[in-house]
Design an enzyme around this catalytic site. Structure first.
Site, PDB file in Angstrom:
ATOM      1  N   ARG A  53      31.087  49.442  51.543  1.00  0.00           N
ATOM      2  CA  ARG A  53      31.974  50.266  50.699  1.00  0.00           C
ATOM      3  C   ARG A  53      33.135  50.887  51.485  1.00  0.00           C
ATOM      4  O   ARG A  53      33.572  52.007  51.192  1.00  0.00           O
ATOM      5  CB  ARG A  53      31.187  51.377  49.985  1.00  0.00           C
ATOM      6  N   SER A  61      27.698  54.318  40.583  1.00  0.00           N
ATOM      7  CA  SER A  61      26.940  55.070  41.596  1.00  0.00           C
ATOM      8  C   SER A  61      27.796  56.222  42.113  1.00  0.00           C
ATOM      9  O   SER A  61      28.928  56.004  42.545  1.00  0.00           O
ATOM     10  CB  SER A  61      26.578  54.174  42.775  1.00  0.00           C
ATOM     11  N   GLU A  77      30.811  58.627  46.368  1.00  0.00           N
ATOM     12  CA  GLU A  77      31.539  57.349  46.318  1.00  0.00           C
ATOM     13  C   GLU A  77      32.873  57.467  45.562  1.00  0.00           C
ATOM     14  O   GLU A  77      33.904  57.073  46.112  1.00  0.00           O
ATOM     15  CB  GLU A  77      30.665  56.257  45.690  1.00  0.00           C
TER      16      GLU A  77
HETATM   17  C1  LIG Z   1      29.502  51.436  35.371  1.00  0.00           C
HETATM   18  C2  LIG Z   1      30.059  51.181  36.766  1.00  0.00           C
HETATM   19  C3  LIG Z   1      29.436  50.281  37.602  1.00  0.00           C
HETATM   20  C4  LIG Z   1      29.934  50.039  38.894  1.00  0.00           C
HETATM   21  N1  LIG Z   1      29.297  49.132  39.682  1.00  0.00           N
HETATM   22  C5  LIG Z   1      29.773  48.879  40.920  1.00  0.00           C
HETATM   23  C6  LIG Z   1      29.121  47.922  41.750  1.00  0.00           C
HETATM   24  O1  LIG Z   1      28.142  47.287  41.364  1.00  0.00           O
HETATM   25  N2  LIG Z   1      29.627  47.721  43.002  1.00  0.00           N
HETATM   26  C7  LIG Z   1      30.734  48.390  43.446  1.00  0.00           C
HETATM   27  O2  LIG Z   1      31.142  48.142  44.593  1.00  0.00           O
HETATM   28  N3  LIG Z   1      31.371  49.277  42.667  1.00  0.00           N
HETATM   29  C8  LIG Z   1      30.925  49.549  41.419  1.00  0.00           C
HETATM   30  N4  LIG Z   1      31.558  50.462  40.632  1.00  0.00           N
HETATM   31  C9  LIG Z   1      32.745  51.175  41.151  1.00  0.00           C
HETATM   32  C10 LIG Z   1      34.090  50.538  40.726  1.00  0.00           C
HETATM   33  O3  LIG Z   1      33.914  49.668  39.654  1.00  0.00           O
HETATM   34  C11 LIG Z   1      34.752  49.781  41.876  1.00  0.00           C
HETATM   35  O4  LIG Z   1      34.953  50.640  42.964  1.00  0.00           O
HETATM   36  C12 LIG Z   1      36.102  49.174  41.471  1.00  0.00           C
HETATM   37  O5  LIG Z   1      36.565  48.313  42.467  1.00  0.00           O
HETATM   38  C13 LIG Z   1      37.155  50.228  41.167  1.00  0.00           C
HETATM   39  O6  LIG Z   1      38.255  49.558  40.581  1.00  0.00           O
HETATM   40  P1  LIG Z   1      39.351  50.345  39.770  1.00  0.00           P
HETATM   41  O7  LIG Z   1      40.441  49.377  39.451  1.00  0.00           O
HETATM   42  O8  LIG Z   1      38.739  51.020  38.604  1.00  0.00           O
HETATM   43  O9  LIG Z   1      39.845  51.380  40.846  1.00  0.00           O
HETATM   44  P2  LIG Z   1      40.235  52.920  40.613  1.00  0.00           P
HETATM   45  O10 LIG Z   1      39.012  53.677  40.246  1.00  0.00           O
HETATM   46  O11 LIG Z   1      41.392  52.997  39.703  1.00  0.00           O
HETATM   47  O12 LIG Z   1      40.682  53.342  42.074  1.00  0.00           O
HETATM   48  C14 LIG Z   1      39.738  53.441  43.103  1.00  0.00           C
HETATM   49  C15 LIG Z   1      40.482  53.648  44.428  1.00  0.00           C
HETATM   50  O13 LIG Z   1      41.225  52.484  44.732  1.00  0.00           O
HETATM   51  C16 LIG Z   1      42.621  52.798  44.837  1.00  0.00           C
HETATM   52  N5  LIG Z   1      43.351  51.671  44.246  1.00  0.00           N
HETATM   53  C17 LIG Z   1      43.197  51.139  43.018  1.00  0.00           C
HETATM   54  N6  LIG Z   1      44.019  50.082  42.875  1.00  0.00           N
HETATM   55  C18 LIG Z   1      44.707  49.956  44.029  1.00  0.00           C
HETATM   56  C19 LIG Z   1      45.698  49.051  44.507  1.00  0.00           C
HETATM   57  N7  LIG Z   1      46.162  48.035  43.764  1.00  0.00           N
HETATM   58  N8  LIG Z   1      46.172  49.227  45.771  1.00  0.00           N
HETATM   59  C20 LIG Z   1      45.721  50.233  46.553  1.00  0.00           C
HETATM   60  N9  LIG Z   1      44.796  51.133  46.147  1.00  0.00           N
HETATM   61  C21 LIG Z   1      44.283  50.980  44.903  1.00  0.00           C
HETATM   62  C22 LIG Z   1      42.802  54.093  44.069  1.00  0.00           C
HETATM   63  O14 LIG Z   1      43.910  54.821  44.541  1.00  0.00           O
HETATM   64  C23 LIG Z   1      41.496  54.796  44.370  1.00  0.00           C
HETATM   65  O15 LIG Z   1      41.562  55.378  45.652  1.00  0.00           O
HETATM   66  C24 LIG Z   1      31.096  50.722  39.337  1.00  0.00           C
HETATM   67  C25 LIG Z   1      31.735  51.612  38.475  1.00  0.00           C
HETATM   68  C26 LIG Z   1      31.231  51.842  37.207  1.00  0.00           C
HETATM   69  C27 LIG Z   1      31.948  52.786  36.282  1.00  0.00           C
END
Ligand SMILES: Cc1cc2nc3c(=O)[nH]c(=O)nc-3n(C[C@H](O)[C@H](O)[C@H](O)COP(=O)(O)OP(=O)(O)OC[C@H]3O[C@@H](n4cnc5c(N)ncnc54)[C@H](O)[C@@H]3O)c2cc1C
Length: 342
Positions: free
Chosen positions: A178, A246, A338
């Site tokens: 992570r 998580s 996280e």
């Molecule tokens: C129900 C649920 C289940 C999940 N299961 C998992 C799992 O199994 N495994 C896992 O690893 N994660 C899991 N996650 C966490 C999440 O889905 C991941 O971390 C995902 O990659 C976040 O993507 P996002 O586009 O929503 O990012 P955001 O939440 O919008 O952003 C997260 C971070 O990334 C940065 N960011 C976003 N896009 C960019 C970009 N293009 N360039 C630079 N920085 C950027 C943001 O500034 C922020 O710091 C889960 C979340 C939920 C709600």
């Protein structure tokens, strides 16, 4: 504090910036939140425009994707760019490797489904993870025995300090559990596209419980269906019950610490330390279902904080502090959060 902005150097409408930008629909916890300025980023050039506007106005810029790993304050004295740049394609490398590239704003899970529907295996274990392609490298997403780093080739990012595009190869990204260079760099690099190398000879990853009873001749589509079914049965649907997945990392501790906690599930690490189950630790503190305001520990999943309707940043923050305090006091283990707080 919302009064630090100076006169913008370009008209807001040409940059598609909106004042008091509503982020409620852009975070899976469903927190009500507004940014001082915000824009939906559909083209690469907007990234630099927003970054430059941030510099000239003295406000920080945050680029987000699906908001599935965020805890948002009620009011953000910041400029928020929601990454929505679309596009994806598949090529064959010279050795038959399948090279797949997707733009940052593509939905990650749809993208995985699309590769599998093209008969390309390699990402199926990561199906169902919410969020965008561009965010996937930030915390090196992982699930069911696979991490993004296992399939990663390179990415293109916008360097908001040097104002230019930069390509990062896999060994430059410092991927670990992570973690990545991009997470450490605190938002300097905005991911524009991600390229993955998927094996020509697909071998399923079935080590994880729940996948280990699939037949030897299983195909990628069947693995993906199983992963999605397990996820549906285990995780609350954030569309129904807001959550960020998580909420804490599984802590990695010295063996002596693990030895002192009877019954805790332990996962030995290559460096001799031991990864513990954060969910088990929270559950052992009797916190399942515990609530602060409208934020609660899910009644069945101790690692998930849910919005029971109208939860605020303050509720989530208070609940997270209570959990951390309880686990540290009882077991001497410090949990780290996280989701990123903006
Ligand atoms: C129900 C649920 C289940 C999940 N299961 C998992 C799992 O199994 N495994 C896992 O690893 N994660 C899991 N996650 C966490 C999440 O889905 C991941 O971390 C995902 O990659 C976040 O993507 P996002 O586009 O929503 O990012 P955001 O939440 O919008 O952003 C997260 C971070 O990334 C940065 N960011 C976003 N896009 C960019 C970009 N293009 N360039 C630079 N920085 C950027 C943001 O500034 C922020 O710091 C889960 C979340 C939920 C709600």
């Amino acid at each position: 504090m919302l009064n630090r902005v100076t006169t913008p150097k370009a008209p807001l409408d040409t940059m598609h910036l909106t004042q008091h930008f509503d982020l409620s629909a852009f975070n899976t916890m469903g927190l009500v939140s507004h940014a001082q300025f915000g824009a939906v980023i559909a083209e690469r050039r907007q990234v630099d425009e927003v970054a430059r506007f941030a510099t000239s106005s003295g406000l920080p810029a945050h680029f987000i994707g699906g908001g599935s790993n965020l805890v948002l304050r009620d009011e953000l004295a910041a400029i928020v760019g929601v990454m929505a740049i679309k596009g994806r394609n598949i090529e064959r490398g010279p050795d038959g490797t399948v090279i797949v590239t997707a733009q940052a704003g593509e939905d990650w899970s749809e993208f995985v489904g699309w590769t599998v529907s093209q008969g390309i295996g390699g990402l199926e274990n990561l199906a169902g993870i919410p969020g965008t392609v561009g965010a996937a490298p930030i915390q090196n997403i992982g699930a069911y025995g696979l991490e993004l780093a296992d399939r990663f080739q390179s990415l293109t990012a916008w360097d908001s300090v040097d104002h230019k595009e930069r390509v990062f190869e896999r060994d430059e990204c410092q991927f670990s559990y992570r973690q990545s260079l991009f997470k450490q760099a605190g938002g300097r690099f905005i991911v524009l596209d991600v390229t993955l190398a998927l094996p020509q000879e697909w071998v399923p990853v079935l080590s994880y419980a729940g996948l280990d009873n699939l037949p030897a001749d299983v195909d990628a589509a069947a693995v993906m269906e199983r992963v999605l079914a397990i996820r549906r049965s285990k995780l609350p649907d954030w569309h129904v019950l807001g959550n960020a997945g998580s909420f804490f990392h599984n802590p990695v501790v010295q063996p002596a610490v693990a030895d002192g906690i009877a019954g805790v599930p332990r996962y030995p690490q290559p460096d001799g330390r031991v990864k513990l189950s954060a969910a088990w630790l929270i559950d052992a503190c009797g916190l399942k279902g515990y609530q602060e305001g409208q934020a609660a520990v899910h009644k069945d999943h101790a690692l998930i904080i849910v919005n029971r309707g109208g939860a605020t940043y303050g509720d989530v923050h208070k609940l997270a502090s209570t959990i951390k305090h309880a686990v540290e006091e009882r077991f001497g283990v410090v949990l780290t959060q996280e989701p990123i707080e903006l």
